[in-house]
Design an enzyme around this catalytic site. Sequence first.
Site, PDB file in Angstrom:
ATOM      1  N   LYS A 213     -20.576  33.818 -70.417  1.00 44.94           N
ATOM      2  CA  LYS A 213     -19.889  34.431 -71.557  1.00 44.94           C
ATOM      3  C   LYS A 213     -19.609  35.893 -71.257  1.00 44.94           C
ATOM      4  O   LYS A 213     -20.479  36.605 -70.761  1.00 44.94           O
ATOM      5  CB  LYS A 213     -20.757  34.294 -72.810  1.00 44.94           C
ATOM      6  CG  LYS A 213     -20.081  34.811 -74.087  1.00 44.94           C
ATOM      7  CD  LYS A 213     -20.965  34.572 -75.313  1.00 44.94           C
ATOM      8  CE  LYS A 213     -20.279  35.061 -76.582  1.00 44.94           C
ATOM      9  NZ  LYS A 213     -21.103  34.796 -77.785  1.00 44.94           N
TER      10      LYS A 213
ATOM     11  N   SER B  69     -18.897  32.454 -81.784  1.00 46.11           N
ATOM     12  CA  SER B  69     -18.044  33.258 -80.913  1.00 46.11           C
ATOM     13  C   SER B  69     -17.991  32.748 -79.480  1.00 46.11           C
ATOM     14  O   SER B  69     -17.119  33.133 -78.708  1.00 46.11           O
ATOM     15  CB  SER B  69     -18.558  34.701 -80.890  1.00 46.11           C
ATOM     16  OG  SER B  69     -19.857  34.755 -80.309  1.00 46.11           O
TER      17      SER B  69
ATOM     18  N   SER C 281     -23.349  31.358 -83.241  1.00 45.51           N
ATOM     19  CA  SER C 281     -22.323  31.411 -82.195  1.00 45.51           C
ATOM     20  C   SER C 281     -22.596  30.565 -80.964  1.00 45.51           C
ATOM     21  O   SER C 281     -21.757  30.487 -80.076  1.00 45.51           O
ATOM     22  CB  SER C 281     -22.093  32.863 -81.762  1.00 45.51           C
ATOM     23  OG  SER C 281     -21.404  33.563 -82.773  1.00 45.51           O
TER      24      SER C 281
END
Length: 491
Positions: free
Chosen positions: A78, A159, A183
Amino acid sequence: MEATHFSLAGALSALEEGLISAVELTEAHLKAIEAVNPQINAFITVTAEAALAAARAADDRRAQGEAGPLNGIPLAIKDLFCTQGVRTTAGSRILGDFVPPYESTVTKNLLRDGAVFLGKANLDEFAMGSSNETSAFGGVQNPWRRRDNQGVALVPGGSSGGSAAAVAARLALGATATDTGGSIRQPAAFCGIVGIKPTYGRCSRWGIVAFASSLDQAGPIARTVEDSAILLRSMAGHDPKDSTSAEREVPDFAAACHRSVKGLRIGVPAEYRLDAMPAEIQALWDQGIAWLKAEGARIVPISLPHTKYALPTYYIVAPAEASSNLARYDGVRFGMRVPGEDLKDLYERTRAAGFGAEVKRRIMIGTYVLSAGYYDAYYVKAQQVRALIRRDFETAFADCDAILTPSTPSAAFASGDKQDDPIAMYLNDVFTVTANLSGLPAMSIPAGLDAQGLPLGLQVIGRGFDEETVFTVGAAIERAAGFSALPQVMA
């Protein structure tokens, strides 16, 4: 089997048995990224040359008998984790060209264990979002499609939408992610894969771009419960560079996946049965209860009375911490700089150009609730309610060993559906934020499909630092569900 269709555990076995090399495995994933990423935009940056060099080094280590626990496993990272010498954007224009001179502790741990990094996965800007539509580098598309309209693009959740989409589409065997209010678990549920938010303090936050420091926690996204257990063992561990990192031994989480749930008490909170809950979410929850009961677990009704205050509490605490954390992006020290007539003008111009609409919204909310006239009425009150939510869980865990709830209030929705309605977007976190406010471990496991053929997840919440029970219960649900559906857009 195609190389990209291995589970992470299966790939480790194939590498050990010499059925495939790390280079071959990495090349297959890079080829898949080249073919599929233009459609779903899961990666912001692809590091093909570095990945192949790391794969060659992994093959050499294995040949010398020095293979680590993740030797040769291709992962997506990420783009919130700082990676030394590789651009780290946090999905924002203000960090669009930032290249860290250091490695985050979590990614350093993965490299230590032999992982191969394929590149940086897309995300909502500064991890602020539930749909992965706020990224400055374009939204991510879910690789799943509705049965009645294959042409409608769906969100992957946020997210960590890039991480989830990459794993679901077979572009990586696993991915790092972060969870501030859901998330990891929400995108895992939307994409039909597994994601666990460990206990706050289980994984170091050092080198992860901060959103809300008392809520942020790193964790893995993978295709199976066992795969996520293998990843978490490498990611976790005490770090003296993070004052909130827990000094605890890291258990063998994968071993817990093979234990029985017989005799475990599974709590079912009455407050999670929302009036407007879709019938298929309720039916899946009831099915999960039945599965665990059939495996010998005991179902225990519990109450979490302050649940209804969790969302407003979260959306006071998280923006308040974000407004403080994001003050460092001023155009002076690093990141984007837009010249101004004086220092104040430079700050204003840089932030106006560098931050997106959702980030600005949360900074303004956070600044408001921390302001002199409203601090006691909002921020202090939210922290008091947070303590009550935490106490609810402590009381409940006196009567149960784990808690079962839905992961999300719906399946993945269409891109753009909730973009103009922040409140509707925030409601996606209704089942997940309580675990963050309480610092507890929680996992989403794919357990079924809705009427449109889209994945739905069940959530298991555990006691603090008892991820092992979460893995045990999650694995039991995974076995009972037998979830084998695949997304339509995949390598």
